[in-house]
Enzyme design. Structure first.
Site, mmCIF file in Angstrom:
data_model
loop_
_atom_site.group_PDB
_atom_site.id
_atom_site.type_symbol
_atom_site.label_atom_id
_atom_site.label_comp_id
_atom_site.label_asym_id
_atom_site.label_seq_id
_atom_site.Cartn_x
_atom_site.Cartn_y
_atom_site.Cartn_z
ATOM 1 N N CYS A 99 0.804 -1.220 0.000
ATOM 2 C CA CYS A 99 0.000 0.000 0.000
ATOM 3 C C CYS A 99 0.843 1.279 0.000
ATOM 4 C CB CYS A 99 -0.986 -0.051 1.166
ATOM 5 S SG CYS A 99 -2.384 1.052 0.937
ATOM 6 N N HIS A 199 -3.207 -5.752 2.653
ATOM 7 C CA HIS A 199 -2.750 -5.794 4.050
ATOM 8 C C HIS A 199 -3.228 -7.104 4.668
ATOM 9 C CE1 HIS A 199 -1.935 -1.419 4.213
ATOM 10 N NE2 HIS A 199 -3.080 -1.242 3.588
HETATM 11 N N1 GLN Z 1 -2.259 6.720 2.580
HETATM 12 C C1 GLN Z 1 -2.361 5.873 1.426
HETATM 13 C C2 GLN Z 1 -3.749 5.869 0.839
HETATM 14 O O1 GLN Z 1 -4.698 6.157 1.537
HETATM 15 C C3 GLN Z 1 -1.929 4.474 1.780
HETATM 16 C C4 GLN Z 1 -2.875 3.805 2.731
HETATM 17 C C5 GLN Z 1 -2.392 2.489 3.220
HETATM 18 O O2 GLN Z 1 -1.189 2.221 3.268
HETATM 19 N N2 GLN Z 1 -3.320 1.656 3.647
HETATM 20 O O3 GLN Z 1 -3.912 5.550 -0.324
#
Ligand code: GLN
Length: 247
Positions: A99, A199
């Site tokens: 992510c 995740h």
């Molecule tokens: N901040 C980034 C987004 O919202 C990554 C989010 C995350 O790592 N879950 O796209």
């Protein structure tokens, strides 16, 4: 299989363990370490935070997700490592970026508030934030890209990622939204570098993927290490529950 005297010790580098660790992503480091330890194979885990040197013998680099703010906090340090990270990718170092780290391995992430977070260009992808978040369990069919087949995880991102011509998708999203909610691509791959929105941590529900990463790292070191089978009943059950039904 237990390690022989010539089995190399794998060095796992955990990037920004404090800042980039949401939805259990540190679990990816634990899963790889435990799968090696259960087989009596030697492993070292090196946390690398802002300002820390990168170990010269990194075999696998793991980076987790983060809030937009956390991505900004580590941004300068990360971009400062750009040349080193590109050289490592060219050298076949295995990287699993989840992510926020996936986004920052790309060229840029422009947040939904219009803030530009520069990336390092290891992956040919760009990401733009929007107000709506893409949230939920997801399973991804990686046929043709990974031996591991199905990957199962959880996505929660506002960034929408588009792949350039030098990046291949990791797979096709089956139950979730994937890179951008439009084209059913999920993640990106080049050489041994893999970025994904999954995740969960993804490796806890995708044990074949975990072993595939280990095998790639051994292969790069020229080591022929056969990974003894482990009892993956529980992770595979968890994957089935989380996967749901494809759309
Ligand atoms: N901040 C980034 C987004 O919202 C990554 C989010 C995350 O790592 N879950 O796209």
């Amino acid at each position: 299989m237990t390690g022989t005297p010539t089995t190399p010790t794998l060095t796992l580098v955990h990037l920004y363990p404090r800042e980039m660790n949401i939805y259990g992503d540190t679990g990816n480091v634990l899963v790889l370490r435990r799968r090696l330890q259960w087989r009596d194979l030697p492993v070292t885990v090196v946390p690398v935070s802002v300002g820390d040197p990168m170990p010269a013998d990194a075999d696998i680099l793991l980076g987790g997700g983060g809030q937009d703010a956390a991505q900004g906090d580590i941004g300068a340090d990360f971009v400062g490592r750009g040349a080193e990270l590109r050289a490592m990718a060219d050298d076949g170092v295995v990287m699993l970026a989840i992510c926020g780290s996936f986004q920052m391995l790309g060229h840029e992430f422009v947040t939904h508030e219009g803030r530009r977070i520069e990336g390092v260009g290891v992956l040919d992808v760009v990401t733009h934030g929007q107000r709506e978040r893409l949230i939920g369990n997801n399973w991804v069919d990686t046929a043709g890209e990974l031996d591991a087949g199905r990957l199962v995880g959880y996505e929660n991102h506002s960034g929408l990622t588009t792949l350039g011509s030098d990046a291949r998708p990791l797979g096709r999203t089956q139950t979730g939204r994937g890179n951008n909610g439009r084209d059913r691509t999920e993640g990106a791959v080049r050489d041994n570098v893999i970025g994904t929105y999954l995740h969960g941590p993804v490796l806890a529900k995708s044990p074949r993927f975990a072993d595939e990463l280990l095998q790639r790292a051994y292969r790069r070191r020229g080591a022929d290490v056969e990974l003894a089978p482990l009892d993956d009943t529980l992770p595979l059950q968890a994957a089935t529950v989380a996967a749901g039904r494809p759309r």
